[in-house]
Each structure stands twice: as C-alpha cells, then as structure tokens.
Enzyme design. Structure first.
Site, PDB file in Angstrom:
ATOM      1  N   TYR A  17      -1.838  -1.510  10.847  1.00 19.37           N
ATOM      2  CA  TYR A  17      -2.029  -1.667   9.391  1.00 19.37           C
ATOM      3  C   TYR A  17      -0.839  -1.087   8.625  1.00 19.37           C
ATOM      4  CZ  TYR A  17      -3.849  -1.402   4.670  1.00 19.37           C
ATOM      5  OH  TYR A  17      -3.992  -1.533   3.304  1.00 19.37           O
TER       6      TYR A  17
ATOM      7  N   SER B 231       0.873  -1.183   0.000  1.00 19.43           N
ATOM      8  CA  SER B 231       0.000   0.000   0.000  1.00 19.43           C
ATOM      9  C   SER B 231       0.905   1.228   0.000  1.00 19.43           C
ATOM     10  CB  SER B 231      -0.824  -0.006   1.288  1.00 19.43           C
ATOM     11  OG  SER B 231      -1.448   1.235   1.508  1.00 19.43           O
TER      12      SER B 231
HETATM   13  N1  LIG Z   1      -8.760  -0.464  -1.085  1.00 19.64           N
HETATM   14  C1  LIG Z   1      -7.753   0.289  -0.716  1.00 19.64           C
HETATM   15  O1  LIG Z   1      -7.895   1.513  -0.567  1.00 19.64           O
HETATM   16  C2  LIG Z   1      -6.385  -0.313  -0.557  1.00 19.64           C
HETATM   17  C3  LIG Z   1      -5.270   0.536  -0.594  1.00 19.64           C
HETATM   18  C4  LIG Z   1      -3.994  -0.019  -0.443  1.00 19.64           C
HETATM   19  C5  LIG Z   1      -3.853  -1.382  -0.247  1.00 19.64           C
HETATM   20  N2  LIG Z   1      -4.960  -2.179  -0.194  1.00 19.64           N
HETATM   21  C6  LIG Z   1      -4.745  -3.616   0.027  1.00 19.64           C
HETATM   22  O2  LIG Z   1      -5.327  -4.322  -1.056  1.00 19.64           O
HETATM   23  C7  LIG Z   1      -5.648  -5.653  -0.638  1.00 19.64           C
HETATM   24  C8  LIG Z   1      -7.045  -5.995  -1.109  1.00 19.64           C
HETATM   25  O3  LIG Z   1      -7.963  -5.139  -0.464  1.00 19.64           O
HETATM   26  P1  LIG Z   1      -9.281  -4.594  -1.169  1.00 19.64           P
HETATM   27  O4  LIG Z   1      -9.160  -3.125  -1.261  1.00 19.64           O
HETATM   28  O5  LIG Z   1      -9.597  -5.363  -2.363  1.00 19.64           O
HETATM   29  O6  LIG Z   1     -10.311  -4.894   0.019  1.00 19.64           O
HETATM   30  P2  LIG Z   1     -11.637  -5.781   0.078  1.00 19.64           P
HETATM   31  O7  LIG Z   1     -12.556  -5.405  -1.033  1.00 19.64           O
HETATM   32  O8  LIG Z   1     -12.121  -5.645   1.486  1.00 19.64           O
HETATM   33  O9  LIG Z   1     -11.126  -7.274  -0.186  1.00 19.64           O
HETATM   34  C9  LIG Z   1     -10.336  -7.932   0.773  1.00 19.64           C
HETATM   35  C10 LIG Z   1     -10.179  -9.384   0.376  1.00 19.64           C
HETATM   36  O10 LIG Z   1      -9.365 -10.040   1.374  1.00 19.64           O
HETATM   37  C11 LIG Z   1     -10.031 -11.189   1.824  1.00 19.64           C
HETATM   38  N3  LIG Z   1      -9.739 -11.460   3.237  1.00 19.64           N
HETATM   39  C12 LIG Z   1      -9.863 -10.607   4.283  1.00 19.64           C
HETATM   40  N4  LIG Z   1      -9.616 -11.263   5.435  1.00 19.64           N
HETATM   41  C13 LIG Z   1      -9.342 -12.555   5.092  1.00 19.64           C
HETATM   42  C14 LIG Z   1      -9.044 -13.722   5.836  1.00 19.64           C
HETATM   43  N5  LIG Z   1      -9.015 -13.724   7.180  1.00 19.64           N
HETATM   44  N6  LIG Z   1      -8.805 -14.877   5.172  1.00 19.64           N
HETATM   45  C15 LIG Z   1      -8.869 -14.913   3.817  1.00 19.64           C
HETATM   46  N7  LIG Z   1      -9.168 -13.838   3.056  1.00 19.64           N
HETATM   47  C16 LIG Z   1      -9.407 -12.682   3.695  1.00 19.64           C
HETATM   48  C17 LIG Z   1     -11.519 -10.898   1.638  1.00 19.64           C
HETATM   49  O11 LIG Z   1     -12.240 -12.110   1.462  1.00 19.64           O
HETATM   50  P3  LIG Z   1     -13.268 -12.770   2.518  1.00 19.64           P
HETATM   51  O12 LIG Z   1     -13.874 -11.664   3.314  1.00 19.64           O
HETATM   52  O13 LIG Z   1     -14.245 -13.496   1.640  1.00 19.64           O
HETATM   53  O14 LIG Z   1     -12.429 -13.691   3.314  1.00 19.64           O
HETATM   54  C18 LIG Z   1     -11.506 -10.115   0.338  1.00 19.64           C
HETATM   55  O15 LIG Z   1     -11.535 -10.991  -0.754  1.00 19.64           O
HETATM   56  C19 LIG Z   1      -5.458  -5.663   0.883  1.00 19.64           C
HETATM   57  O16 LIG Z   1      -4.216  -6.276   1.183  1.00 19.64           O
HETATM   58  C20 LIG Z   1      -5.428  -4.195   1.249  1.00 19.64           C
HETATM   59  O17 LIG Z   1      -4.694  -3.956   2.434  1.00 19.64           O
HETATM   60  C21 LIG Z   1      -6.218  -1.686  -0.356  1.00 19.64           C
END
Ligand SMILES: NC(=O)c1ccc[n+]([C@@H]2O[C@H](COP(=O)([O-])OP(=O)(O)OC[C@H]3O[C@@H](n4cnc5c(N)ncnc54)[C@H](OP(=O)(O)O)[C@@H]3O)[C@@H](O)[C@H]2O)c1
Length: 253
Positions: free
Chosen positions: A151, A138
């Site tokens: 985080y 991130s």
């Molecule tokens: N969106 C942002 O602004 C942003 C910015 C920078 C970095 N990121 C990073 O991008 C990545 C993806 O996030 P996103 O934005 O796509 O968020 P999201 O829409 O909330 O998706 C998160 C994914 O992670 C899975 N997950 C969460 N906890 C889990 C667990 N205990 N076991 C297995 N799977 C789990 C969820 O699946 P289930 O709930 O079905 O398990 C979901 O598929 C993350 O690493 C996040 O830190 C996001």
C-alpha cells in the site's frame, strides 16, 4: 455531456468529491463496483443540483477495466474537464502473510488503473481549458510502511507520478495534483483492517475537510490537508529514513 469523472465514488472521499463537485454545478461520471450506491448518490445529487450524473459500474482490479471505461464514455458521448483518480484500498499485515492476489489487485487499482485512465483521458483533458486531474495518494507516500508494504509503495508511486506529470504538463492547460490525506473517516480503515491502529485512534479528518482542501488546491502539485498531516510529513522529511519507516510501522501495529 461535459463532466468530471470520479473513481471510487460509492463511499468515503470519492463520494464527498461527488457532493462538492455537484455543488460547484459540475456534471459527473461516478465509477465504482457498487452501482446501487452510485445510483442512489446520483439521484440525490440530481435532485439537489441542476446537473447530469452518469453512473458506470467498473471493477478497476480487472485488467482492461480502464480501457472499457473509456470506451463506455465514448459510447455515451461524454467528454471530461476533470478526472479524479480516487479509487483505492489498503490491507494491513506482513507482506508474506497477506494474500498475494489481494496485493496484486491493490497495485492494479491504486497504480495501474490510475496510470491507464490518465494516459487514455489526457488528450481530451488537454484540449479543454482549465481541466484538472487529482490523483489520491496519501501521507503514506512519503515513507516506507512496514506491515503495509505494498500500500505505501503504491502511494509513493502515485505521488511521484503525479508530481512528474504536474511539471511535464505545465502550460498545456491541464493541472495534475496529488492529494495526500492522512487518516480519514471512511470505509478505508475497516477495509484495510486498520480500525484499531494507533494511526486511526490518534484521530481522523472528515472527508468533507479533505475534499474541500483538495478542490481548492486542484492546480497545486501536492495537497496535504490538515495541519497534523503537514507536520507529520515535515517531520518525516527532516528525520532519517530509518526512523520514519520504524515510526510508520509502529503506527500500524
Ligand atoms: N481514509 C483514509 O484514511 C485514507 C488516507 C489516505 C489516502 N486514502 C486514499 O483515499 C482513496 C479513497 O479511499 P476512502 O478513504 O474514501 O476509502 P473507502 O471509503 O473505502 O472508499 C474506497 C472507494 O474505492 C472504490 N474501490 C475500491 N476497490 C475498487 C475496485 N476494485 N474497482 C473500483 N472501485 C473500487 C470503492 O468502491 P466499491 O467498493 O463500490 O467498488 C469506494 O468507492 C483511496 O485511494 C485511499 O487509498 C484514504
């Protein structure tokens, strides 16, 4: 089956990785807790593209989940040419005010499971030409984040770890890349209690744009998608740490 494995494929950035990799014609292994979502996505992708898709339900917050996942791949006879360690979550609030268990789970999912999977899957990846690992960090990785201390620290780990592996593994066939998105439209903000923060109000990128940059740059050490995020990271590098950490704290109020 020879495939690319995507963790956190049930929503957001991970789901988009699955869509764009399917369009490349890659067979997929989709991993997350919500199996119903994975299966719906798998049906859609198999109908649209000539690919095979396996779905594995796994809670990566549970110790030993990565080992169980790798044994499941062995049982099903699946080999990998790519690994996308994308599953992760955040939580906004003071360190002491937030639940200890949720913060420990965050370290387990964002850091421990990512390291565990990478270590176990690396030998197989190394044995295949042009294989790759994308670890989702991130822009949070570049400075400390008051009110999201664990985080930000978890993402700093992911960036440092991935950069180190990128160098270590040069010439061994497998490229390791750290993807550093800024605010992105997904379930992340509501999950992390960040919907009303300045950071998310200032605008988000689409998962489509983030993932197309990530895949185009899959052999680069660090991918920062979007000019706003590039400028933010650059400003952070030229500013004193005392300033960047205060700004990060303000953006999360
Ligand atoms: N969106 C942002 O602004 C942003 C910015 C920078 C970095 N990121 C990073 O991008 C990545 C993806 O996030 P996103 O934005 O796509 O968020 P999201 O829409 O909330 O998706 C998160 C994914 O992670 C899975 N997950 C969460 N906890 C889990 C667990 N205990 N076991 C297995 N799977 C789990 C969820 O699946 P289930 O709930 O079905 O398990 C979901 O598929 C993350 O690493 C996040 O830190 C996001």
């Amino acid at each position: 089956m020879h495939a690319v494995l995507v963790t956190g494929a049930s929503a957001g950035i991970g789901e988009e990785f699955a869509r764009q990799l399917a369009a490349e014609g890659q067979h997929l292994v989709l991993v997350a807790r919500r199996l119903d979502r994975l299966e719906a996505l798998a049906s859609e992708l198999k109908a649209r593209h000539n690919i095979e898709v396996a779905c594995i339900a796994s809670d990566l917050a549970v110790a030993g989940a990565a080992q169980a996942l790798v044994s499941e791949l062995d049982t099903r006879g699946i080999t990998l040419g790519g690994l996308i360690n994308n599953a992760g979550f955040g939580d906004r609030g003071g360190f002491q005010a937030l639940s200890l268990q949720r913060q420990l789970d965050m370290i387990q999912v964002n850091v421990t499971a990512l390291v565990d999977l990478t270590w176990r899957l690396l030998p197989g990846l190394k044995s295949r030409p042009n294989s790759f690992v994308i670890n989702v960090a991130s822009t949070a990785a570049f400075q400390a984040g008051p009110n999201m201390a664990v985080y930000y620290a978890s993402k700093a780990f992911v960036l440092s770890f991935s950069e180190a592996l990128h160098e270590e593994l040069k010439g061994e066939g497998v490229a390791v890349s750290a993807l550093c998105p800024g605010a992105t439209d997904s379930e992340f903000a509501s999950e992390a209690n960040m919907t009303n923060t300045l950071l998310f109000k200032a605008g988000t990128m689409t998962p489509q744009a983030v993932v197309s940059k990530a895949l185009a740059g899959r052999r680069k050490a660090i991918v920062i998608p979007g000019w706003k995020n590039l400028i933010t990271v650059w400003l952070g590098k030229v500013s004193p740490r005392a300033v960047t950490r205060k700004l990060a704290g303000l953006l999360q109020r």
